[in-house]
Design an enzyme around this catalytic site. Structure first.
Site, mmCIF file in Angstrom:
data_model
loop_
_atom_site.group_PDB
_atom_site.id
_atom_site.type_symbol
_atom_site.label_atom_id
_atom_site.label_comp_id
_atom_site.label_asym_id
_atom_site.label_seq_id
_atom_site.Cartn_x
_atom_site.Cartn_y
_atom_site.Cartn_z
ATOM 1 N N LYS A 1 0.845 -1.208 0.000
ATOM 2 C CA LYS A 1 0.000 0.000 0.000
ATOM 3 C C LYS A 1 0.881 1.260 0.000
ATOM 4 O O LYS A 1 0.668 2.176 -0.804
ATOM 5 C CB LYS A 1 -0.917 0.011 1.228
ATOM 6 C CG LYS A 1 -1.815 1.235 1.284
ATOM 7 C CD LYS A 1 -2.592 1.314 2.564
ATOM 8 C CE LYS A 1 -1.714 1.790 3.694
ATOM 9 N NZ LYS A 1 -2.399 1.910 4.978
ATOM 10 N N ASP B 1 -6.305 1.386 0.854
ATOM 11 C CA ASP B 1 -6.264 1.622 2.295
ATOM 12 C C ASP B 1 -7.580 1.144 2.896
ATOM 13 O O ASP B 1 -8.422 0.566 2.200
ATOM 14 C CB ASP B 1 -5.968 3.098 2.609
ATOM 15 C CG ASP B 1 -7.113 4.025 2.182
ATOM 16 O OD1 ASP B 1 -8.182 3.524 1.762
ATOM 17 O OD2 ASP B 1 -6.936 5.247 2.279
#
Ligand code: SF4
Length: 216
Positions: free
Chosen positions: A120, A138
């Site tokens: 991420k 996220d």
């Protein structure tokens, strides 16, 4: 077609959230990398306050790599897991100096090998600092993708894979800003505000069919 549904949803969200963007503040890829490492399980606003002080004191990757760990800890102390994050920040800076001549590598494979950097974080840096198509998932993007049934997976990596199939490559980064804003401000974790949601008509989530009434 799910590709059409998501395209329609994204165009509605673009109208609703023209200001959608990454909320972490940064001037360079290195600053974004450090800010994103610090942002794990922390609010962006608080991270911005911390990085303002951090980058004022250590203005480049070399100075941060050489900074005493205790001083970094002191600055990032308002954030949770601050000791571990301080170590990641210093170690990541040191590796960038030693292995990449002080420049953040614009490559997923290289980024995820840095301390404290997962997929991420790497995708956030690639997409937002380098302009390379990337799709960081996220907590907000993941939740919205699940509720909209664009993914039935629970792992962010698999959700990313599912969204990649549905969204044109050149729109990946923008899609994460828009879905992120939807999740942050309307499709909230505990109680989605379906009655104010601009894409309610396209949402299969049960709450959307029985919207919570507006508060009087
Ligand atoms: S209708 Fe409700 S569940 Fe669906 S995206 Fe909007 S807020 Fe989320």
């Amino acid at each position: 077609m799910e590709e059409e549904r998501i395209a329609h949803i994204l165009s509605i969200l673009e109208e609703h959230f023209p200001e959608a963007r990454l909320l972490l503040e940064f001037r360079t890829p290195f600053e974004l990398l450090i800010a994103t490492i610090l942002a794990a399980q922390a609010q962006d606003e608080r991270v911005n306050q911390v990085t303002k002080v951090l980058f004022q004191k250590y203005q480049d990757v070399l100075s941060l790599a050489q900074a005493p760990l205790e001083e970094i800890e002191h600055i990032v102390r308002p954030l949770n897991y601050y000791r571990q994050k301080a170590r990641f920040v210093k170690e990541a800076a040191r590796e960038i100096v030693e292995k990449f001549r002080g420049e953040v590598p614009p490559s997923l494979e290289a980024l995820v090998k840095l301390p404290g950097v997962g997929r991420k974080t790497a995708n956030i840096v690639l997409g937002n600092a380098f302009g390379i198509p990337a799709l960081p998932v996220d907590t907000h993007v993941g939740r919205v993708a699940q509720r909209l049934q664009f993914s039935f997976a629970s792992s962010p990596d698999k959700i990313e894979e599912d969204l990649r199939q549905l969204i044109p490559r050149e729109k990946w980064v923008r899609a994460t800003h828009l879905l992120g804003f939807l999740g942050r401000f309307i499709c909230q974790a505990k109680k989605p505000l379906c009655h104010t949601c601009p894409i309610q008509a396209f949402c299969p989530y049960p709450e959307a069919s029985f919207p919570n009434p507006p508060r009087s």
